[in-house]
Design an enzyme around this catalytic site. Structure first.
Site, PDB file in Angstrom:
ATOM      1  N   ASP A  12       0.880  -1.175   0.000  1.00 35.35           N
ATOM      2  CA  ASP A  12       0.000   0.000   0.000  1.00 35.35           C
ATOM      3  C   ASP A  12       0.913   1.219   0.000  1.00 35.35           C
ATOM      4  O   ASP A  12       2.123   1.101   0.223  1.00 35.35           O
ATOM      5  CB  ASP A  12      -0.894  -0.012   1.254  1.00 35.35           C
ATOM      6  N   SER A  13       0.320   2.383  -0.216  1.00 36.93           N
ATOM      7  CA  SER A  13       1.114   3.614  -0.136  1.00 36.93           C
ATOM      8  C   SER A  13       1.615   3.852   1.290  1.00 36.93           C
ATOM      9  O   SER A  13       2.557   4.624   1.487  1.00 36.93           O
ATOM     10  CB  SER A  13       0.264   4.801  -0.579  1.00 36.93           C
ATOM     11  N   CYS A  76      -4.456  -1.482  -1.908  1.00 36.06           N
ATOM     12  CA  CYS A  76      -4.630  -0.053  -2.137  1.00 36.06           C
ATOM     13  C   CYS A  76      -5.571   0.121  -3.322  1.00 36.06           C
ATOM     14  O   CYS A  76      -5.264  -0.334  -4.434  1.00 36.06           O
ATOM     15  CB  CYS A  76      -3.266   0.566  -2.441  1.00 36.06           C
ATOM     16  N   ASN A  77      -6.705   0.755  -3.093  1.00 37.54           N
ATOM     17  CA  ASN A  77      -7.665   0.979  -4.187  1.00 37.54           C
ATOM     18  C   ASN A  77      -7.069   1.861  -5.267  1.00 37.54           C
ATOM     19  O   ASN A  77      -7.277   1.634  -6.461  1.00 37.54           O
ATOM     20  CB  ASN A  77      -8.921   1.654  -3.639  1.00 37.54           C
ATOM     21  N   THR A  78      -6.323   2.887  -4.836  1.00 35.00           N
ATOM     22  CA  THR A  78      -5.774   3.846  -5.795  1.00 35.00           C
ATOM     23  C   THR A  78      -4.774   3.163  -6.726  1.00 35.00           C
ATOM     24  O   THR A  78      -4.797   3.370  -7.945  1.00 35.00           O
ATOM     25  CB  THR A  78      -5.089   5.008  -5.040  1.00 35.00           C
ATOM     26  N   CYS A 190     -11.082   3.216   0.373  1.00 36.07           N
ATOM     27  CA  CYS A 190      -9.638   3.430   0.549  1.00 36.07           C
ATOM     28  C   CYS A 190      -9.249   2.631   1.782  1.00 36.07           C
ATOM     29  O   CYS A 190      -9.945   2.693   2.805  1.00 36.07           O
ATOM     30  CB  CYS A 190      -9.344   4.908   0.756  1.00 36.07           C
ATOM     31  N   HIS A 192      -7.102   2.965   3.942  1.00 33.78           N
ATOM     32  CA  HIS A 192      -6.779   3.713   5.162  1.00 33.78           C
ATOM     33  C   HIS A 192      -8.022   3.957   6.028  1.00 33.78           C
ATOM     34  O   HIS A 192      -7.914   4.093   7.245  1.00 33.78           O
ATOM     35  CB  HIS A 192      -6.164   5.076   4.816  1.00 33.78           C
TER      36      HIS A 192
HETATM   37  N1  DGL Z   1      -4.817   3.063   0.951  1.00 33.67           N
HETATM   38  C1  DGL Z   1      -4.847   3.726  -0.331  1.00 33.67           C
HETATM   39  C2  DGL Z   1      -6.145   3.385  -1.058  1.00 33.67           C
HETATM   40  O1  DGL Z   1      -6.742   2.372  -0.751  1.00 33.67           O
HETATM   41  C3  DGL Z   1      -4.540   5.166  -0.120  1.00 33.67           C
HETATM   42  C4  DGL Z   1      -4.061   5.880  -1.323  1.00 33.67           C
HETATM   43  C5  DGL Z   1      -3.252   7.115  -1.052  1.00 33.67           C
HETATM   44  O2  DGL Z   1      -2.060   6.958  -0.748  1.00 33.67           O
HETATM   45  O3  DGL Z   1      -3.790   8.229  -1.210  1.00 33.67           O
HETATM   46  O4  DGL Z   1      -6.569   4.068  -1.951  1.00 33.67           O
END
Ligand code: DGL
Length: 287
Positions: A12-13, A76-78, A190, A192
């Site tokens: 993930d980010s 991570c969805n993004t 997301c 997070h």
């Molecule tokens: N956890 C990431 C998601 O699911 C966060 C993305 C981000 O870093 O903005 O989208």
């Protein structure tokens, strides 16, 4: 080492993917996991596809090269919406599980037919999300709520900012309730956001449903491993392990993991050296 004993990479980010990792470890207790937080380059959500694709590629290269992972979960969805198709094409032998906002189950359980999706701007602007809406929204009224700044506040454990942003975005996601025209289901799109679910709940009636993807992703990972013959031998591997890595300060990730995951990690944790030409200032710890 038999490939079934190789670890599963999860990335993930930042710390958000820990919400998915918790479900993965519960579903697959015999597996070894390497969790990579790309903290030095977070957040991804407001930066555009090219950036997210580049970071996803670098993290996956690292996990494959250093750990010979047998499968990958993009927690991570993004990153999934921006990069999963490319990452699958570039790594044809690596089973990859991606995440997308849980719109389909939300539509199935909503009684009022009014649903809000909280996610990053990148996820909500993606073609993948547009296709998801076209496929599953049906007659439901789906409101998209981009939560700018919330990932950054969670990464920084900035409690006042988290409280203010949760209040603001829940106000945008409502009005909540069970009556006609009211939102009864919120998709946490997301990874997070499940980490601050208690704070989000403070601005909603007890009846509001929050839906995230931790459990279904863990179940999908199990199915994928089983069909590829890659599940760890439950008798040969009595207990799995967890290794934590970060492109930022690994101590921050360890503190977050201690907070969000049950049980201590096993095996050494370490940071990943920053690339020679970082895209953003990095505070990487060296291996
Ligand atoms: N956890 C990431 C998601 O699911 C966060 C993305 C981000 O870093 O903005 O989208």
């Amino acid at each position: 080492m038999p490939v079934t004993h190789a670890p599963i990479g999860v990335f993930d980010s930042g710390v958000g993917g820990l919400s998915v990792l918790a479900a993965l470890r519960a579903e697959l207790p015999h597996e070894h996991f390497v969790y990579f937080a790309d903290t030095a380059y977070a957040p991804y959500g407001e930066r555009g596809d090219a950036y997210v694709i580049d970071r996803s590629r670098k993290v996956i290269e690292h996990l494959v090269r250093e750990h010979r992972i047998k499968a990958l979960v993009i927690a991570c969805n993004t990153a999934t919406t921006a990069a999963v198709h490319l990452m699958r094409a570039e790594n044809p032998d690596l089973p990859i599980v991606g995440l997308e906002p849980a719109l389909k189950p939300a539509v199935a359980v909503s009684r009022t037919g009014h649903i809000s999706v909280m996610a990053t701007r990148g996820t909500l602007a993606s073609a993948k999300y547009a296709a998801l809406r076209d496929t599953f929204a049906g007659s439901a009224d789906v409101r998209s709520v981009p939560c700018d700044g919330l990932v950054k506040a969670i990464e920084g454990m900035d409690t006042p900012a988290i409280a203010a942003l949760c209040a603001r975005y829940m106000a945008e996601a409502g009005p909540f309730g069970e009556a006609s025209g009211e939102v009864d289901t919120v998709v946490l799109g997301c990874t997070h956001y499940p980490l601050v679910k208690d704070e989000l709940r403070r601005h909603a009636p007890a009846t509001l449903r929050f839906i995230d993807t931790g459990l279904p992703v863990a179940q999908q990972t199990r199915r994928l491993l089983a069909s590829a013959g890659l599940l760890a031998d439950e008798h040969g591997t009595p207990r799995g392990s967890l290794r934590l890595e970060s492109s930022g300060h690994v101590a921050v990730l360890e503190a977050a993991a201690a907070h969000w995951l049950q049980g201590p990690s096993q095996g050494p944790s370490q940071g990943l050296p920053a690339p020679a030409a970082p895209l953003a200032p990095s505070t990487a710890t060296t291996a």
